[in-house]
Design an enzyme around this catalytic site. Structure first.
Site, mmCIF file in Angstrom:
data_model
loop_
_atom_site.group_PDB
_atom_site.id
_atom_site.type_symbol
_atom_site.label_atom_id
_atom_site.label_comp_id
_atom_site.label_asym_id
_atom_site.label_seq_id
_atom_site.Cartn_x
_atom_site.Cartn_y
_atom_site.Cartn_z
ATOM 1 C CG HIS A 5 -4.688 12.632 -5.693
ATOM 2 N ND1 HIS A 5 -4.946 13.471 -6.748
ATOM 3 C CD2 HIS A 5 -3.223 12.683 -5.220
ATOM 4 C CE1 HIS A 5 -3.858 14.144 -7.065
ATOM 5 N NE2 HIS A 5 -2.710 13.552 -6.164
HETATM 6 C C1 UD1 Z 1 1.213 10.757 -5.490
HETATM 7 C C2 UD1 Z 1 2.033 12.040 -5.425
HETATM 8 C C3 UD1 Z 1 1.227 13.205 -6.062
HETATM 9 C C4 UD1 Z 1 0.614 12.864 -7.508
HETATM 10 C C5 UD1 Z 1 -0.385 11.665 -7.189
HETATM 11 C C6 UD1 Z 1 -0.785 11.040 -8.346
HETATM 12 C C7 UD1 Z 1 3.869 12.197 -3.582
HETATM 13 C C8 UD1 Z 1 3.976 13.065 -2.105
HETATM 14 N N1 UD1 Z 1 2.410 12.222 -3.892
HETATM 15 O O1 UD1 Z 1 0.102 10.855 -4.456
HETATM 16 O O2 UD1 Z 1 1.975 14.142 -6.245
HETATM 17 O O3 UD1 Z 1 -0.350 13.678 -7.726
HETATM 18 O O4 UD1 Z 1 0.779 10.319 -6.592
HETATM 19 O O5 UD1 Z 1 -1.636 9.723 -8.315
HETATM 20 O O6 UD1 Z 1 4.690 11.582 -4.071
HETATM 21 N N2 UD1 Z 1 -2.063 3.299 -3.462
HETATM 22 C C9 UD1 Z 1 -2.575 2.250 -3.764
HETATM 23 N N3 UD1 Z 1 -2.284 1.610 -5.016
HETATM 24 C C10 UD1 Z 1 -1.264 2.386 -5.598
HETATM 25 C C11 UD1 Z 1 -0.752 3.582 -5.197
HETATM 26 C C12 UD1 Z 1 -1.027 4.019 -3.996
HETATM 27 O O7 UD1 Z 1 -3.545 1.522 -3.124
HETATM 28 O O8 UD1 Z 1 -1.094 1.832 -6.854
HETATM 29 C C13 UD1 Z 1 -2.395 3.716 -2.023
HETATM 30 C C14 UD1 Z 1 -1.435 3.723 -0.907
HETATM 31 O O9 UD1 Z 1 -1.463 2.616 -0.108
HETATM 32 C C15 UD1 Z 1 -1.420 4.946 0.013
HETATM 33 C C16 UD1 Z 1 -2.265 5.742 -0.987
HETATM 34 O O10 UD1 Z 1 -2.907 5.394 -2.336
HETATM 35 O O11 UD1 Z 1 -2.445 4.785 1.015
HETATM 36 C C17 UD1 Z 1 -1.371 7.286 -1.567
HETATM 37 O O12 UD1 Z 1 -0.229 6.740 -2.389
HETATM 38 P P1 UD1 Z 1 1.184 7.560 -2.641
HETATM 39 O O13 UD1 Z 1 1.824 7.062 -3.646
HETATM 40 O O14 UD1 Z 1 1.637 7.738 -0.960
HETATM 41 O O15 UD1 Z 1 0.417 9.140 -2.765
HETATM 42 P P2 UD1 Z 1 -0.513 9.545 -3.943
HETATM 43 O O16 UD1 Z 1 -1.645 10.151 -2.886
HETATM 44 O O17 UD1 Z 1 -0.824 8.533 -5.006
#
Ligand code: UD1
Length: 362
Positions: free
Chosen positions: A204
């Protein structure tokens, strides 16, 4: 004493679960739980609350996804309002996500002591969002609980000398506590996998999945490893990775792989235990593999969990197909387990004890 604990993303739910249990077990203080809403899908959030019996959050901030600045700013603004209402004696934050930094910053600006669980981890490049979050959080925390001596050393090198305690890793506590509930047979049956006949893979990180070239190389490396070892590649997809596979038109590369939705903690741990090895860019899973006696190939330029690479148990791989396949083959050879590197499963008890016995956290 009243403590506000802030969570928002998967790794924090896992850490809160065991700390929260310990607080309840002891009746240690009035614990107010806040969920930022950084992760909001059922299989990214709710499943952890249910499986790990984490009480319902007292406040849900509904921050959601977005660019880093917006996500962090929303969490900061909304969390500040909670702190003004709750007036806690301290704020507890975990790890290195945008939620962690927002929580620490909101509290520090209101002169509320910040307790950081999983302090002192460092890894290059310094530009990684998680690295920025953890360095800044450590520098505005008053109590810093580290998983190993290395964390304490890192903090001292940056001039942080007070409030540090090495307690071990709360994730190990949780792993040991939940191990009797890992049902490998059921998980294997549900996913149609054979014991030791597959790799568990999670991806991820922005630097791996937000670049078409890296993501394609990694998928090709997994396919290569599959052909060369005969192992299935089981890949529960993080929503970010699923989106990128679509956007980059990489569906073809995923066809030979066994894709799945993100899994709950119990299913994932059960499958890790039944796997041949793990391939991941998750900070948590590289350790959970080791807890489960499996070696992990870490697809990152560096890792904060140095003890695991220094002992040779885990290895770092470039996001290149050949290198990845080579590392995976090496990870299949037996090696003596390096023993307890992150405590003995008493980290949450040590943290809760240390906080409860302290008159002031500032
Ligand atoms: C975040 C953390 C990372 C951790 C990871 C665990 C930061 C900078 N990163 O990364 O350190 O290892 O979580 O999973 O805080 N999304 C969904 N559904 C959700 C959550 C996210 O579809 O429930 C999608 C969002 O729309 C986005 C992407 O996933 O496009 C990233 O989500 P985000 O929370 O920004 O960061 P992670 O990559 O999950």
């Amino acid at each position: 004493m009243k403590i506000v604990s802030l969570v928002g993303a998967r790794p924090q739910f896992i850490k809160e679960a065991i700390v929260n249990r310990e607080v309840r077990r002891r009746g240690a203080w009035h614990h107010v739980l806040v969920h930022s809403g950084q992760h909001y899908d059922i299989n990214m959030s709710d499943v952890f609350f249910r499986q790990l019996e984490i009480p319902r959050p007292d406040h849900f901030l509904g921050v959601g996804s977005g660019l880093h600045g917006r996500q962090t700013a929303e969490a900061l603004t909304r969390f500040e309002a909670v702190l003004l209402e709750e007036k806690p004696d301290a704020v507890l934050v975990y790890g290195d996500t945008n939620t962690t930094l927002a929580g620490a910053l909101a509290a520090a600006k209101l002169h509320i002591p910040v307790v950081h669980v999983e302090a002192g981890l460092r890894q290059s490049p310094k530009t990684m969002p998680e690295e920025i979050n953890r360095v800044l959080t450590d520098h505005i925390s008053t109590r810093l609980f580290c998983c190993s001596d290395l964390g304490a050393t890192n903090l001292k090198e940056e001039g942080i000398t007070e409030g540090i305690e090495v307690v071990g890793d709360v994730m190990y506590d949780l792993y040991l506590e939940m191990a009797p509930s890992f049902d490998a047979e059921k998980a294997l049956r549900t996913q149609g996998l054979r014991e030791k006949g597959f790799l568990v893979v999670t991806l991820h990180r922005d630097f791996n999945v937000d670049s078409r070239e890296s993501l394609q190389e990694i998928l090709q490396g997994l396919n290569l490893a599959r052909e060369e070892t005969g192992l299935e590649v089981f890949l529960p997809l993080h929503p970010r990775t699923a989106k990128r596979i679509d956007e980059f038109g990489l569906k073809e590369e995923t066809k030979p792989l066994r894709l799945a939705e993100p899994l709950g903690y119990l299913e994932l741990m059960a499958l890790v235990r039944a796997s041949a090895a793990v391939v991941t860019d998750s900070g948590g899973l590289q350790k959970e593999a080791y807890f489960a006696g499996k070696r992990a190939v870490v697809v990152m330029p560096d890792t904060a969990w140095r003890e695991l690479t220094q002992s040779g148990w885990n290895s770092l791989s470039e996001a290149k197909a050949d290198a990845l396949a080579r590392h995976i083959k090496k990870a299949l050879s037996p090696l003596e387990h390096p023993g307890d590197l992150y405590g003995t499963g008493q980290a949450a008890a040590a943290i809760v004890g240390a906080i409860a016995n302290q008159r002031s956290l500032s």
